[in-house]
Motif scaffolding. Sequence first.
Motif, PDB file in Angstrom:
ATOM      1  N   TYR A  72     145.911 -33.221  13.883  1.00 44.49           N
ATOM      2  CA  TYR A  72     145.157 -33.389  15.112  1.00 44.49           C
ATOM      3  C   TYR A  72     144.547 -32.057  15.531  1.00 44.49           C
ATOM      4  CZ  TYR A  72     147.616 -37.842  15.601  1.00 44.49           C
ATOM      5  OH  TYR A  72     148.116 -39.098  15.403  1.00 44.49           O
ATOM      6  N   ARG A  73     143.563 -32.131  16.381  1.00 44.41           N
ATOM      7  CA  ARG A  73     143.012 -30.939  17.008  1.00 44.41           C
ATOM      8  C   ARG A  73     142.697 -31.263  18.463  1.00 44.41           C
ATOM      9  NH1 ARG A  73     137.313 -31.337  17.180  1.00 44.41           N
ATOM     10  NH2 ARG A  73     136.515 -33.103  15.992  1.00 44.41           N
ATOM     11  N   ILE A  74     142.792 -30.262  19.295  1.00 43.78           N
ATOM     12  CA  ILE A  74     142.446 -30.440  20.709  1.00 43.78           C
ATOM     13  C   ILE A  74     140.941 -30.272  20.844  1.00 43.78           C
ATOM     14  CG2 ILE A  74     142.778 -29.541  23.039  1.00 43.78           C
ATOM     15  CD1 ILE A  74     145.521 -28.572  22.138  1.00 43.78           C
ATOM     16  N   PRO A  85     126.985 -34.574  22.197  1.00 39.60           N
ATOM     17  CA  PRO A  85     127.484 -35.821  21.609  1.00 39.60           C
ATOM     18  C   PRO A  85     127.733 -36.849  22.702  1.00 39.60           C
ATOM     19  CG  PRO A  85     129.208 -34.151  21.654  1.00 39.60           C
ATOM     20  CD  PRO A  85     127.944 -33.469  22.060  1.00 39.60           C
ATOM     21  N   SER A  86     127.663 -38.127  22.349  1.00 36.99           N
ATOM     22  CA  SER A  86     127.918 -39.181  23.320  1.00 36.99           C
ATOM     23  C   SER A  86     129.379 -39.166  23.724  1.00 36.99           C
ATOM     24  CB  SER A  86     127.557 -40.543  22.712  1.00 36.99           C
ATOM     25  OG  SER A  86     128.462 -40.848  21.655  1.00 36.99           O
ATOM     26  N   LEU A  87     129.652 -39.796  24.880  1.00 37.31           N
ATOM     27  CA  LEU A  87     131.024 -39.848  25.349  1.00 37.31           C
ATOM     28  C   LEU A  87     131.903 -40.598  24.354  1.00 37.31           C
ATOM     29  CD1 LEU A  87     133.017 -39.204  27.602  1.00 37.31           C
ATOM     30  CD2 LEU A  87     132.323 -41.337  28.726  1.00 37.31           C
ATOM     31  N   GLY A  88     131.362 -41.683  23.792  1.00 40.33           N
ATOM     32  CA  GLY A  88     132.131 -42.434  22.814  1.00 40.33           C
ATOM     33  C   GLY A  88     132.465 -41.611  21.590  1.00 40.33           C
ATOM     34  N   ALA A  89     131.499 -40.799  21.118  1.00 41.45           N
ATOM     35  CA  ALA A  89     131.750 -39.961  19.947  1.00 41.45           C
ATOM     36  C   ALA A  89     132.834 -38.935  20.231  1.00 41.45           C
ATOM     37  CB  ALA A  89     130.462 -39.270  19.519  1.00 41.45           C
ATOM     38  N   MET A  90     132.858 -38.387  21.439  1.00 41.90           N
ATOM     39  CA  MET A  90     133.893 -37.419  21.777  1.00 41.90           C
ATOM     40  C   MET A  90     135.269 -38.080  21.844  1.00 41.90           C
ATOM     41  SD  MET A  90     132.164 -34.809  24.538  1.00 41.90           S
ATOM     42  CE  MET A  90     131.795 -36.061  25.761  1.00 41.90           C
ATOM     43  N   LEU A  91     135.324 -39.279  22.410  1.00 40.31           N
ATOM     44  CA  LEU A  91     136.606 -39.956  22.526  1.00 40.31           C
ATOM     45  C   LEU A  91     137.119 -40.453  21.173  1.00 40.31           C
ATOM     46  CD1 LEU A  91     136.011 -41.997  25.805  1.00 40.31           C
ATOM     47  CD2 LEU A  91     137.475 -39.992  25.514  1.00 40.31           C
ATOM     48  N   ASP A  92     136.213 -40.632  20.223  1.00 37.23           N
ATOM     49  CA  ASP A  92     136.617 -41.074  18.890  1.00 37.23           C
ATOM     50  C   ASP A  92     137.114 -39.929  18.018  1.00 37.23           C
ATOM     51  OD1 ASP A  92     136.056 -43.706  19.405  1.00 37.23           O
ATOM     52  OD2 ASP A  92     134.017 -43.623  18.598  1.00 37.23           O
ATOM     53  N   ALA A  93     136.955 -38.692  18.463  1.00 35.84           N
ATOM     54  CA  ALA A  93     137.393 -37.552  17.662  1.00 35.84           C
ATOM     55  C   ALA A  93     138.916 -37.515  17.594  1.00 35.84           C
ATOM     56  CB  ALA A  93     136.864 -36.255  18.271  1.00 35.84           C
ATOM     57  N   PRO A  94     139.460 -37.045  16.469  1.00 38.30           N
ATOM     58  CA  PRO A  94     140.923 -36.939  16.382  1.00 38.30           C
ATOM     59  C   PRO A  94     141.436 -35.869  17.333  1.00 38.30           C
ATOM     60  CG  PRO A  94     139.875 -35.896  14.493  1.00 38.30           C
ATOM     61  CD  PRO A  94     138.786 -36.599  15.246  1.00 38.30           C
ATOM     62  N   VAL A  95     142.448 -36.226  18.133  1.00 38.72           N
ATOM     63  CA  VAL A  95     142.995 -35.311  19.126  1.00 38.72           C
ATOM     64  C   VAL A  95     144.508 -35.323  19.052  1.00 38.72           C
ATOM     65  CG1 VAL A  95     141.037 -35.573  20.702  1.00 38.72           C
ATOM     66  CG2 VAL A  95     143.018 -37.086  20.920  1.00 38.72           C
ATOM     67  N   ASN A  96     145.105 -34.329  19.660  1.00 40.23           N
ATOM     68  CA  ASN A  96     146.555 -34.298  19.830  1.00 40.23           C
ATOM     69  C   ASN A  96     146.891 -35.150  21.048  1.00 40.23           C
ATOM     70  OD1 ASN A  96     149.216 -33.636  20.539  1.00 40.23           O
ATOM     71  ND2 ASN A  96     149.013 -31.561  19.729  1.00 40.23           N
ATOM     72  N   TRP A 133     141.871 -41.368  33.365  1.00 43.36           N
ATOM     73  CA  TRP A 133     141.065 -40.632  32.402  1.00 43.36           C
ATOM     74  C   TRP A 133     141.945 -39.942  31.362  1.00 43.36           C
ATOM     75  CZ3 TRP A 133     136.917 -40.414  29.868  1.00 43.36           C
ATOM     76  CH2 TRP A 133     136.456 -39.248  29.254  1.00 43.36           C
ATOM     77  N   ALA A 134     143.047 -39.341  31.810  1.00 41.06           N
ATOM     78  CA  ALA A 134     143.948 -38.693  30.864  1.00 41.06           C
ATOM     79  C   ALA A 134     144.520 -39.719  29.895  1.00 41.06           C
ATOM     80  CB  ALA A 134     145.065 -37.977  31.618  1.00 41.06           C
ATOM     81  N   ALA A 135     144.885 -40.887  30.400  1.00 43.14           N
ATOM     82  CA  ALA A 135     145.420 -41.926  29.518  1.00 43.14           C
ATOM     83  C   ALA A 135     144.344 -42.433  28.559  1.00 43.14           C
ATOM     84  CB  ALA A 135     145.976 -43.078  30.361  1.00 43.14           C
ATOM     85  N   THR A 136     143.124 -42.592  29.040  1.00 43.56           N
ATOM     86  CA  THR A 136     142.035 -43.056  28.178  1.00 43.56           C
ATOM     87  C   THR A 136     141.819 -42.096  27.014  1.00 43.56           C
ATOM     88  OG1 THR A 136     140.945 -44.144  30.043  1.00 43.56           O
ATOM     89  CG2 THR A 136     139.590 -43.667  28.123  1.00 43.56           C
ATOM     90  N   THR A 137     141.785 -40.793  27.293  1.00 44.30           N
ATOM     91  CA  THR A 137     141.597 -39.817  26.212  1.00 44.30           C
ATOM     92  C   THR A 137     142.798 -39.795  25.272  1.00 44.30           C
ATOM     93  OG1 THR A 137     142.496 -37.993  27.553  1.00 44.30           O
ATOM     94  CG2 THR A 137     140.119 -38.380  27.672  1.00 44.30           C
ATOM     95  N   THR A 138     143.976 -40.110  25.794  1.00 46.59           N
ATOM     96  CA  THR A 138     145.159 -40.169  24.943  1.00 46.59           C
ATOM     97  C   THR A 138     145.063 -41.332  23.954  1.00 46.59           C
ATOM     98  OG1 THR A 138     146.505 -39.261  26.737  1.00 46.59           O
ATOM     99  CG2 THR A 138     147.683 -40.323  24.937  1.00 46.59           C
TER     100      THR A 138
END
Length: 425
Positions: free
Chosen positions: A344-346, A358-369, A395-400
């Motif tokens: 993962y990456r932050i 980038p679109s909001l969807g593209a950012m949320l689709d990125a692999p995260v920690n 919002w924090a839960a959505t990004t999680t």
Amino acid sequence: MRVLFEDVVPVAYGQFYVVSRELPDMTKAFAGQVNGLCGAGEPGALFLMTGTHSGRVRLRVELHEREPPAAADEWEEVVEAPFVPRGATVDLVPWGDGTLAPLPLIPDGPETGPLPTFRVRYCAAGMDEGRDPFGGFDPDTLEDDDYTYMDQRPDRYLLCFWPDDAPDGAGGGPGGGPVDGFPRPDAIVLRTSRAAGYWHDWASALPAPPSLWEQVEAARRERQEQERRAEEYRRRDEARRWGGRPPGERLRRVVGNVQGIARLDRDLVDGVAGADDAVQREIAVWAARRAFAHAGIADLDWLAPAWTALRHGRPLPAEFTDPAALFARISDRHEAGGHEPGGYRIVAFARRGRGAAPSLGAMLDAPVNPVAMAVPALAAAAGPDPLQAALEALWAATTTFGTRRAEFLAEVRREFPVVDSAGPG
């Protein structure tokens, strides 16, 4: 009477100037005048026309204490105009060059208070002859390097200044000084040559400059239009930041990291905003628990005091209020227990650098920690404003949840049906 200048003046394009500061614009200098030889339409400047297109013409500049006698019979063209300098000394300036000579209109230096209004008289002779490029010389008799015709031009000029503030009738001139505080308008005293007639006709055909009232009105309308455009831009920008439509007053008062969820699901945000404080607080705590559960850290024993505080509406203990410190503590415990998350990456959700964002969807689709994404939900849920707490925790839960965010948002609506029936806040 004092002679301020008596010599030749280089001219090009049939013009030279008297200026206090900037060079005048030709159209603005003559707009609203009847004469086309001495343009005085711009404050502090005179635009002076000659018969000679290019060469050096004779010029004499005089300063009088009061209006001089009428121009002598030797002059074929005579015009007058008002002149308001912007300094005690003005400059005689040829076309495309610097100052040729200073003209001290107030010999003793600047006076206190406003400078006087002057009247200028511009006289010319030989303008038609001056229009001849060779000025009466036979070009067939001139050597290739003989430019005598440039120095010995047939036209000559006189420019007279005097203070135009004497009482009516003073100085022997008709009309005396300004009328009702306004300078006397320009005038054609004597018109003889075709060259002068051409410029007089050109000037008189120019549209009159706007009156002071028209200028004030134009400035007012321009200011109103600027304010309208600024307000329109503000409304559009606000609507863009809030997911396509402006927020209500309750939402507009919310600060913090809430516009991401508004851009993603504005209907949900309006539903949460329309709920009461108690429901908003429930949503905040529930969203924080779901984020921590999805990240696999909800059941850590040492987090129990934080969940207890949220459940009873009390402030978080101090050790749980710093998301960065909390993330470091959780990461250390994961590493110690052999549960370090890998692959993962932050990611940062703020746009940086150039190029298309980038679109909001593209950012949320990125692999995260997911741990890093979930941790801010805890402090968010404890915030003093129930609406802000709910939206930031959501919002924090959505990004999680990342790529599974649609499942999470559907779960919010199942768990809290009121968000689909409450009106916008």
